[in-house]
Design an enzyme around this catalytic site. Structure first.
Site, PDB file in Angstrom:
ATOM      1  N   HIS A  28       0.823  -1.225   0.000  1.00  0.00           N
ATOM      2  CA  HIS A  28       0.000   0.000   0.000  1.00  0.00           C
ATOM      3  C   HIS A  28       0.851   1.268   0.000  1.00  0.00           C
ATOM      4  O   HIS A  28       0.340   2.352  -0.287  1.00  0.00           O
ATOM      5  CB  HIS A  28      -0.928   0.037   1.219  1.00  0.00           C
ATOM      6  CG  HIS A  28      -2.029  -0.974   1.169  1.00  0.00           C
ATOM      7  ND1 HIS A  28      -2.881  -1.097   0.097  1.00  0.00           N
ATOM      8  CD2 HIS A  28      -2.416  -1.920   2.065  1.00  0.00           C
ATOM      9  CE1 HIS A  28      -3.750  -2.069   0.333  1.00  0.00           C
ATOM     10  NE2 HIS A  28      -3.478  -2.591   1.509  1.00  0.00           N
ATOM     11  N   ASP A  37      -2.847 -10.550  -2.321  1.00  0.00           N
ATOM     12  CA  ASP A  37      -3.418  -9.995  -1.099  1.00  0.00           C
ATOM     13  C   ASP A  37      -4.861  -9.604  -1.372  1.00  0.00           C
ATOM     14  O   ASP A  37      -5.202  -9.158  -2.470  1.00  0.00           O
ATOM     15  CB  ASP A  37      -2.608  -8.771  -0.657  1.00  0.00           C
ATOM     16  CG  ASP A  37      -2.988  -8.277   0.730  1.00  0.00           C
ATOM     17  OD1 ASP A  37      -2.229  -8.524   1.679  1.00  0.00           O
ATOM     18  OD2 ASP A  37      -4.056  -7.623   0.863  1.00  0.00           O
ATOM     19  N   HIS A  70      -6.471  -7.104  -0.463  1.00  0.00           N
ATOM     20  CA  HIS A  70      -6.580  -5.672  -0.744  1.00  0.00           C
ATOM     21  C   HIS A  70      -5.705  -5.317  -1.953  1.00  0.00           C
ATOM     22  O   HIS A  70      -4.615  -5.860  -2.108  1.00  0.00           O
ATOM     23  CB  HIS A  70      -6.131  -4.836   0.462  1.00  0.00           C
ATOM     24  CG  HIS A  70      -6.901  -5.140   1.715  1.00  0.00           C
ATOM     25  ND1 HIS A  70      -6.442  -6.028   2.668  1.00  0.00           N
ATOM     26  CD2 HIS A  70      -8.097  -4.677   2.169  1.00  0.00           C
ATOM     27  CE1 HIS A  70      -7.311  -6.097   3.649  1.00  0.00           C
ATOM     28  NE2 HIS A  70      -8.328  -5.299   3.386  1.00  0.00           N
ATOM     29  N   ASP A 104      -4.534 -12.633   3.631  1.00  0.00           N
ATOM     30  CA  ASP A 104      -5.793 -12.183   4.210  1.00  0.00           C
ATOM     31  C   ASP A 104      -7.000 -12.523   3.341  1.00  0.00           C
ATOM     32  O   ASP A 104      -8.127 -12.181   3.694  1.00  0.00           O
ATOM     33  CB  ASP A 104      -5.765 -10.680   4.504  1.00  0.00           C
ATOM     34  CG  ASP A 104      -5.119  -9.867   3.408  1.00  0.00           C
ATOM     35  OD1 ASP A 104      -4.782 -10.437   2.351  1.00  0.00           O
ATOM     36  OD2 ASP A 104      -4.929  -8.652   3.599  1.00  0.00           O
TER      37      ASP A 104
END
Length: 634
Positions: free
Chosen positions: A342, A378, A380, A469
């Site tokens: 991120h 991931d 996200h 995740d």
């Protein structure tokens, strides 16, 4: 003290579909933080010492027991509790994906808070009530909410809160007071491992591991209502699982030193970071070492050790990439934190400080790689990695993530985000439209999008931003990928770039899920993975997403064209009952056909036409107008 994994008969089964976490938790990296996004720093003299750590996640049949947990309570039975169980928040509703929407973003599956609150009155009449001469109690320190306060404990595995009377977590059934065992065994193994670096003269090895204990010092020091999901125990759980896998899975004398070598840790230099981030960003992270704690965003914390931990993580990733490209090692696993995908050019966010995958990609190019593939699984979207390389045609970025039309954190990564300028077509986003996505959809996307494009691109090294995740039971991702699913995806990618593969840890907040999934990935790297072939059958939503991506990307990657046309033809036969039948009903409703003429009428309208309008027509025929109308007929 006995392992929790042995208490199978004491832990009730739990439905997979309901992950038991709030919808707010699924749609944001963390909901228990302040709303102010400006950095907040508490300056002190010296550097603070590390205080407690927390854990998270949800147990499932597939990943239960991969990490050794111990507990202080031998008896896991739940005592009888009179009345309803007190919980901290009220559950408002549940979405179809199994996420519970709760107030204040916390997830506590519980009944309503206790409402009993009784007070003795001074007298029985209205006069006695207001004019009682009895001495009143001193209530200067009375707290209106005191009756609602309950003692809570936070689950080691999933960080969800539970009332004190409960001995097993209501979310994942983890036993109260459990802990992680096996980390010390891991430390003793790595102490015996051979070190591999560009300066050593050891023969080439199969797999290298990047790890340093100082990364455990990065933790949230400010006390918050709920533990932070990105916590040091994530690395301890993976390490314990790898130590246990030495005997139970690999049947060797140990991963270290027989299967893997260790990369000597070093902090990344400022010159290397400047190739990825702005000077202001690098300086802002560096300044945190002079503060007790600070925040870049409401969910991205730092303490006095965070700058060092972030530089160690980036340095290990850079060195692993260089060793793989130079063929000193075949592949590698960077067991690092804080995560990085991120972190953009000039900002830290989403638990990430420096972008480890971007640093590794540029290190690989300096070592001789012409083309680098980054696959980010991931849950996200890696908005930082995409931003850094969106105009670079030498780095292909492919992300599979939960998107929900921009409503899932961070909101980026739509299918039409394909890169800019000369990098158009080198950003490939596969955005899932819902939670609960599992192995079938991921592997279907691999087979029809990821692998064909990777084959056409022909990378010199493949880097996996391996967030776990999306694993079953994760409290933030709410998806359903199993450890076997991650193993299969790793095996599929190892067939490209001549097996030169670097796996970098990103997210993943369920300790059992992240430890078992990471262990399966490492098994593939060391050559112990099974050669299991998987025939995927996607969900309706998964097929729709893949077709959308192929339609957009086939203009940049013509290799997708034939498969896209074939899947479109087969789409009707894959879901005949859910699609063709519904479309057929719509057509019959709005067009003519060989069915009864009253099909286009509802039952009430048809009765009205037959009983009332028909009678009026007969009256008209009996009148003069009706006669003239009849006389006109031949």
């Amino acid at each position: 003290m006995k392992p929790l994994s042995d208490q199978k008969d004491e832990i009730p089964s739990r439905a997979v579909e309901n992950c038991g976490v709030s919808d707010q938790a699924c749609h944001a990296k963390c909901q228990s933080y302040d709303s102010d996004l400006k950095p907040f720093c508490a300056e002190v003299n010296g550097i603070s010492s590390l205080i407690g750590s927390h854990t998270d996640g949800k147990v499932s049949k597939e990943n239960c027991g991969a990490c050794s947990f111990t507990c202080d309570h031998a008896d896991a039975s739940v005592e009888d509790i009179k009345g309803s169980v007190a919980r901290s928040d009220h559950v408002e509703n549940a979405d179809p994906d199994g996420c519970l929407t709760a107030k204040n973003g916390s997830c506590m599956a519980a009944d309503d808070l206790p409402q009993e609150f009784e007070r003795e009155q001074a007298g029985g009449t209205l006069e006695e009530l207001f004019f009682s001469n009895d001495e009143e109690e001193d209530d200067s320190d009375w707290d209106p909410a005191s009756s609602l306060v309950v003692n809570r404990w936070f689950c080691l595995n999933c960080t969800m809160p539970n009332v004190d009377e409960i001995t097993n977590c209501l979310n994942c059934h983890e036993l109260k007071g459990s802990g992680i065992s096996g980390y010390d065994a891991f430390k003793s193994q790595i102490a015996q491992a051979a070190l591999v670096s560009p300066d050593t003269e050891l023969p080439p090895v199969s797999t290298a591991i990047g790890f340093d204990e100082r990364m455990l010092l990065h933790s949230e020091l400010e006390v918050k209502p709920n533990p932070h999901p990105e916590r040091p125990d994530r690395l301890r759980a993976i390490a314990a699982s790898l130590a246990a896998a030495v005997h139970s899975l690999l049947y060797t004398s140990g991963i270290f030193p027989s299967k893997c070598s260790l990369v000597p840790p070093r902090e990344i230099t400022k010159e290397e970071l400047l190739l990825v981030h702005t000077p202001d960003h690098i300086e802002s992270v560096e300044q945190t070492k002079n503060m007790l704690y600070s925040y870049f965003t409401s969910d991205t914390y730092a303490n006095g050790h965070s700058a060092c931990a972030a530089k160690l993580a980036a340095g290990l990733c850079a060195d692993l990439a260089s060793l793989i490209v130079s063929e000193r090692v075949q592949n590698g696993f960077a067991m690092v934190r804080p995560p990085g995908h991120h972190a953009g050019v000039k900002q830290a966010m989403g638990f990430c400080l420096h972008n480890n995958a971007a640093v590794a990609a540029l290190a690989a190019k300096r070592a001789g790689a012409k083309k680098v593939l980054i696959v980010d699984w991931d849950v996200h979207h890696g908005n930082g990695t995409q931003e850094i390389f969106e105009g670079d045609s030498s780095v292909l970025y492919i992300s599979l993530h939960r998107h929900e039309y921009g409503n899932f954190y961070p909101g980026t990564g739509a299918a039409d985000e394909v890169g800019i300028l000369g990098g158009q077509g080198f950003s490939v986003n596969i955005p899932w439209s819902r939670g609960g996505v599992g192995d079938n959809d991921y592997i279907f996307a691999f087979q029809n999008v990821v692998l064909p494009i990777a084959s056409e691109f022909a990378p010199d090294i493949t880097i996996i931003s391996a967030g776990f995740d999306a694993a079953r039971g994760d409290p933030l991702g709410c998806c359903d990928v199993t450890p076997m699913g991650y193993s299969i995806m790793t095996s599929l990618l190892s067939a490209y770039s001549k097996g030169r593969l670097l796996v970098i840890l990103e997210g993943g907040y369920n300790l059992r899920s992240i430890s078992s999934s990471a262990t399966e990935v490492v098994k593939v790297l060391v050559g112990e993975g099974s050669g299991f072939r998987f025939e995927s059958s996607p969900s309706k939503e998964g097929l729709k997403t893949v077709l959308q991506v192929m339609k957009i990307q086939q203009q940049f990657w013509p290799v997708l064209g034939p498969t896209y046309a074939l899947l479109q033809e087969q789409q009707g036969s894959v879901f005949p009952k859910s699609t063709n039948k519904a479309n057929g009903l719509k057509k019959r409703k709005h067009s003519g056909g060989p069915w009864p003429f009253w099909w286009k009428f509802g039952s009430k309208r048809f009765l009205y036409k037959a009983l009332y309008e028909g009678r009026n027509l007969r009256k008209i025929k009996g009148s003069g107008e009706g006669k003239s109308f009849d006389s006109a007929e031949p």
